[in-house]
Design an enzyme around this catalytic site. Sequence first.
Site, PDB file in Angstrom:
ATOM      1  N   TYR A 123      43.218  95.075  61.194  1.00  0.00           N
ATOM      2  CA  TYR A 123      43.320  93.768  61.878  1.00  0.00           C
ATOM      3  C   TYR A 123      43.202  92.604  60.905  1.00  0.00           C
ATOM      4  CZ  TYR A 123      43.719  96.303  66.135  1.00  0.00           C
ATOM      5  OH  TYR A 123      44.215  97.146  67.095  1.00  0.00           O
ATOM      6  N   ARG A 167      46.666  92.086  59.429  1.00  0.00           N
ATOM      7  CA  ARG A 167      47.630  91.446  60.347  1.00  0.00           C
ATOM      8  C   ARG A 167      47.266  89.974  60.577  1.00  0.00           C
ATOM      9  NH1 ARG A 167      47.554  95.304  65.277  1.00  0.00           N
ATOM     10  NH2 ARG A 167      49.184  93.997  66.165  1.00  0.00           N
ATOM     11  N   GLN A 194      52.316  90.940  75.376  1.00  0.00           N
ATOM     12  CA  GLN A 194      51.617  92.107  74.854  1.00  0.00           C
ATOM     13  C   GLN A 194      51.185  91.825  73.413  1.00  0.00           C
ATOM     14  OE1 GLN A 194      53.776  95.992  76.195  1.00  0.00           O
ATOM     15  NE2 GLN A 194      55.333  94.417  75.982  1.00  0.00           N
ATOM     16  N   ASN A 195      51.708  90.758  72.861  1.00  0.00           N
ATOM     17  CA  ASN A 195      51.449  90.452  71.456  1.00  0.00           C
ATOM     18  C   ASN A 195      50.063  89.847  71.282  1.00  0.00           C
ATOM     19  OD1 ASN A 195      54.080  91.283  71.071  1.00  0.00           O
ATOM     20  ND2 ASN A 195      54.910  89.197  71.127  1.00  0.00           N
ATOM     21  N   HIS A 230      46.902  92.040  76.021  1.00  0.00           N
ATOM     22  CA  HIS A 230      46.345  93.002  75.058  1.00  0.00           C
ATOM     23  C   HIS A 230      45.414  92.345  74.041  1.00  0.00           C
ATOM     24  CE1 HIS A 230      49.808  96.056  75.872  1.00  0.00           C
ATOM     25  NE2 HIS A 230      48.854  96.100  76.779  1.00  0.00           N
ATOM     26  N   CYS A 287      31.842  90.022  71.010  1.00  0.00           N
ATOM     27  CA  CYS A 287      30.524  90.658  70.879  1.00  0.00           C
ATOM     28  C   CYS A 287      30.520  91.935  71.718  1.00  0.00           C
ATOM     29  CB  CYS A 287      29.435  89.707  71.389  1.00  0.00           C
ATOM     30  SG  CYS A 287      27.827  90.523  71.529  1.00  0.00           S
ATOM     31  N   CYS A 302      27.984  88.194  65.912  1.00  0.00           N
ATOM     32  CA  CYS A 302      27.914  87.257  67.038  1.00  0.00           C
ATOM     33  C   CYS A 302      26.737  86.307  66.837  1.00  0.00           C
ATOM     34  CB  CYS A 302      27.719  88.039  68.347  1.00  0.00           C
ATOM     35  SG  CYS A 302      26.062  88.715  68.554  1.00  0.00           S
ATOM     36  N   THR A 330      60.536  94.216  73.973  1.00  0.00           N
ATOM     37  CA  THR A 330      59.529  95.267  74.116  1.00  0.00           C
ATOM     38  C   THR A 330      60.224  96.603  74.355  1.00  0.00           C
ATOM     39  OG1 THR A 330      57.557  96.027  75.325  1.00  0.00           O
ATOM     40  CG2 THR A 330      59.191  94.766  76.584  1.00  0.00           C
ATOM     41  N   SER A 331      59.649  97.635  73.745  1.00  0.00           N
ATOM     42  CA  SER A 331      60.292  98.961  73.811  1.00  0.00           C
ATOM     43  C   SER A 331      59.954  99.681  75.108  1.00  0.00           C
ATOM     44  CB  SER A 331      59.821  99.820  72.628  1.00  0.00           C
ATOM     45  OG  SER A 331      58.399  99.972  72.694  1.00  0.00           O
TER      46      SER A 331
HETATM   47  C1  BV8 Z   1      45.252 101.809  79.852  1.00  0.00           C
HETATM   48  C2  BV8 Z   1      47.021  95.926  71.016  1.00  0.00           C
HETATM   49  C3  BV8 Z   1      43.778 102.652  81.489  1.00  0.00           C
HETATM   50  C4  BV8 Z   1      46.759  96.731  69.793  1.00  0.00           C
HETATM   51  C5  BV8 Z   1      48.360  97.458  72.259  1.00  0.00           C
HETATM   52  C6  BV8 Z   1      50.921 108.833  79.051  1.00  0.00           C
HETATM   53  C7  BV8 Z   1      51.770 108.235  79.955  1.00  0.00           C
HETATM   54  C8  BV8 Z   1      51.551 106.911  80.365  1.00  0.00           C
HETATM   55  C9  BV8 Z   1      50.485 106.188  79.860  1.00  0.00           C
HETATM   56  C10 BV8 Z   1      49.671 106.782  78.961  1.00  0.00           C
HETATM   57  C11 BV8 Z   1      49.857 108.105  78.557  1.00  0.00           C
HETATM   58  N1  BV8 Z   1      48.880 108.397  77.662  1.00  0.00           N
HETATM   59  C12 BV8 Z   1      48.083 107.307  77.503  1.00  0.00           C
HETATM   60  C13 BV8 Z   1      48.540 106.339  78.298  1.00  0.00           C
HETATM   61  C14 BV8 Z   1      48.002 105.008  78.448  1.00  0.00           C
HETATM   62  C15 BV8 Z   1      48.353 104.149  77.237  1.00  0.00           C
HETATM   63  C16 BV8 Z   1      49.820 104.245  76.882  1.00  0.00           C
HETATM   64  O1  BV8 Z   1      50.650 103.646  77.520  1.00  0.00           O
HETATM   65  N2  BV8 Z   1      50.094 105.012  75.805  1.00  0.00           N
HETATM   66  C17 BV8 Z   1      51.472 105.150  75.348  1.00  0.00           C
HETATM   67  C18 BV8 Z   1      51.461 105.352  73.820  1.00  0.00           C
HETATM   68  C19 BV8 Z   1      52.097 106.338  76.077  1.00  0.00           C
HETATM   69  N3  BV8 Z   1      48.051 102.803  77.624  1.00  0.00           N
HETATM   70  C20 BV8 Z   1      46.809 102.342  77.455  1.00  0.00           C
HETATM   71  O2  BV8 Z   1      45.915 102.980  76.935  1.00  0.00           O
HETATM   72  C21 BV8 Z   1      46.541 100.951  78.022  1.00  0.00           C
HETATM   73  N4  BV8 Z   1      45.349 101.007  78.800  1.00  0.00           N
HETATM   74  O3  BV8 Z   1      46.136 102.533  80.249  1.00  0.00           O
HETATM   75  O4  BV8 Z   1      44.027 101.739  80.432  1.00  0.00           O
HETATM   76  C22 BV8 Z   1      42.421 102.428  81.981  1.00  0.00           C
HETATM   77  C23 BV8 Z   1      42.200 102.594  83.335  1.00  0.00           C
HETATM   78  C24 BV8 Z   1      40.921 102.385  83.823  1.00  0.00           C
HETATM   79  C25 BV8 Z   1      39.891 102.005  82.962  1.00  0.00           C
HETATM   80  C26 BV8 Z   1      40.149 101.829  81.602  1.00  0.00           C
HETATM   81  C27 BV8 Z   1      41.410 102.047  81.100  1.00  0.00           C
HETATM   82  C28 BV8 Z   1      46.288  99.938  76.937  1.00  0.00           C
HETATM   83  C29 BV8 Z   1      47.486  99.815  76.046  1.00  0.00           C
HETATM   84  C30 BV8 Z   1      47.284  98.643  75.103  1.00  0.00           C
HETATM   85  C31 BV8 Z   1      47.317  99.131  73.687  1.00  0.00           C
HETATM   86  N5  BV8 Z   1      47.289  97.978  72.794  1.00  0.00           N
HETATM   87  N6  BV8 Z   1      48.307  96.343  71.531  1.00  0.00           N
HETATM   88  C32 BV8 Z   1      47.301  96.030  68.614  1.00  0.00           C
HETATM   89  O5  BV8 Z   1      48.198  95.160  68.757  1.00  0.00           O
HETATM   90  O6  BV8 Z   1      46.833  96.371  67.510  1.00  0.00           O
HETATM   91  S1  BV8 Z   1      49.856  98.179  72.525  1.00  0.00           S
HETATM   92  C33 BV8 Z   1      51.023  97.577  71.442  1.00  0.00           C
HETATM   93  O7  BV8 Z   1      52.154  98.452  71.429  1.00  0.00           O
HETATM   94  C34 BV8 Z   1      51.632  96.299  71.884  1.00  0.00           C
HETATM   95  O8  BV8 Z   1      50.692  95.413  72.390  1.00  0.00           O
HETATM   96  C35 BV8 Z   1      52.677  96.705  72.885  1.00  0.00           C
HETATM   97  O9  BV8 Z   1      52.148  96.717  74.177  1.00  0.00           O
HETATM   98  C36 BV8 Z   1      52.959  98.128  72.530  1.00  0.00           C
HETATM   99  C37 BV8 Z   1      54.422  98.389  72.250  1.00  0.00           C
HETATM  100  O10 BV8 Z   1      54.836  97.428  71.457  1.00  0.00           O
HETATM  101  P1  BV8 Z   1      56.120  96.522  71.783  1.00  0.00           P
HETATM  102  O11 BV8 Z   1      55.585  95.147  71.978  1.00  0.00           O
HETATM  103  O12 BV8 Z   1      56.999  97.069  72.841  1.00  0.00           O
HETATM  104  O13 BV8 Z   1      56.794  96.628  70.388  1.00  0.00           O
HETATM  105  P2  BV8 Z   1      57.679  97.814  69.833  1.00  0.00           P
HETATM  106  O14 BV8 Z   1      57.639  97.696  68.345  1.00  0.00           O
HETATM  107  O15 BV8 Z   1      57.290  99.115  70.469  1.00  0.00           O
HETATM  108  O16 BV8 Z   1      59.128  97.421  70.374  1.00  0.00           O
HETATM  109  C38 BV8 Z   1      59.749  96.223  69.910  1.00  0.00           C
HETATM  110  C39 BV8 Z   1      61.007  96.059  70.725  1.00  0.00           C
HETATM  111  O17 BV8 Z   1      61.638  94.836  70.357  1.00  0.00           O
HETATM  112  C40 BV8 Z   1      62.026  97.174  70.470  1.00  0.00           C
HETATM  113  O18 BV8 Z   1      62.582  97.589  71.707  1.00  0.00           O
HETATM  114  C41 BV8 Z   1      63.095  96.490  69.600  1.00  0.00           C
HETATM  115  O19 BV8 Z   1      64.397  96.996  69.884  1.00  0.00           O
HETATM  116  C42 BV8 Z   1      62.981  95.055  70.072  1.00  0.00           C
HETATM  117  N7  BV8 Z   1      63.332  94.048  69.072  1.00  0.00           N
HETATM  118  C43 BV8 Z   1      63.082  94.061  67.735  1.00  0.00           C
HETATM  119  N8  BV8 Z   1      63.514  92.897  67.189  1.00  0.00           N
HETATM  120  C44 BV8 Z   1      64.024  92.148  68.204  1.00  0.00           C
HETATM  121  C45 BV8 Z   1      63.903  92.873  69.407  1.00  0.00           C
HETATM  122  N9  BV8 Z   1      64.340  92.395  70.593  1.00  0.00           N
HETATM  123  C46 BV8 Z   1      64.896  91.167  70.598  1.00  0.00           C
HETATM  124  N10 BV8 Z   1      65.037  90.401  69.494  1.00  0.00           N
HETATM  125  C47 BV8 Z   1      64.630  90.854  68.283  1.00  0.00           C
HETATM  126  N11 BV8 Z   1      64.791  90.086  67.193  1.00  0.00           N
END
Ligand code: BV8
Length: 240
Positions: free
Chosen positions: A54, A57, A91-92, A109, A117, A136, A177-178
Amino acid sequence: MYRQIVVLTGAGISAESGMSTFRDQHGLWEQHHIEDVATPEGYARDIELVERFYNTRRQQLNSGEVAPNAAHLALVKLEAEFTGELLVITQNVDDLHERAGSKRLLHMHGELAKGRCPQSLQTFVLREPFGVDNCCTCCIPAKRLRPHIVWFGEMPFGMDRIHDALDHCDLFIAIGTSGTVYPAAGFVDSANHHGAQTAEVNLDPADRHSQFQYHFTGKAGEILPQLVEDILAGKVIGSE
Ligand code: BV8
């Protein structure tokens, strides 16, 4: 003319600002998958590794080389001139939407610029990198601040507000977003279910299975300015 619009942004909207997306980080960051590093377990296992992730970044974001792009600015214009309701959910964890001027913004997110804290959950704007001495001021003894970031397995912020907005919007647009991470990836289903028009703006052509009714393929910075003009002119997507 639309009356309530919800926008969801992902790493792709920040790509033209120089921020790397997750797709080009997956497994590339110090040979760790984001899911391994961005988890409470990863933090408990190796606090310095996660702090380095972090701090690096945050350093990039504050390096002066990263600035909002035309896509961020188009959303600010939409917020300023759209007479209906607009909510931008991001999500960013970068602050590019804020720097561009967005006000009605929800960081589901978390935020790179803040620490939290672990005991009181109070958030602090970071003045220095995460580390053993960055603590904190709300507890005695002071607690080491953790990133104010929603990790995998943690509940995203603002979900009630998000679901309410999705239930009542007539246009849902996902930008850069993907659709790989839930619950954000499921928002389009909710919007479709409640009768909204749904559109995505993405670099990749919509060759993958997609729930969106409309697709704008290309760079967000090139597509958004005209798309916002059309919306403000009262044009309905897909009507021409
Ligand atoms: C939760 C902070 C429950 C971190 C992030 C199986 C099935 C379904 C779900 C799950 C599963 N196993 C686990 C889960 C849940 C899990 C999940 O979804 N996992 C995935 C891997 C399967 N989710 C969670 O854990 C979430 N919490 O479910 O809680 C719960 C319930 C009760 C009580 C407690 C808890 C929490 C998820 C949050 C994780 N944190 N970010 C950090 O930033 O360091 S996620 C992080 O990756 C981002 O925030 C974002 O959300 C995610 C994906 O990133 P994107 O933004 O989509 O970026 P990416 O690079 O993937 O894609 C970019 C896109 O842009 C591409 O499509 C590309 O083509 C396009 N692009 C590129 N350039 C351009 C463009 N488009 C236009 N113009 C351009 N120039």
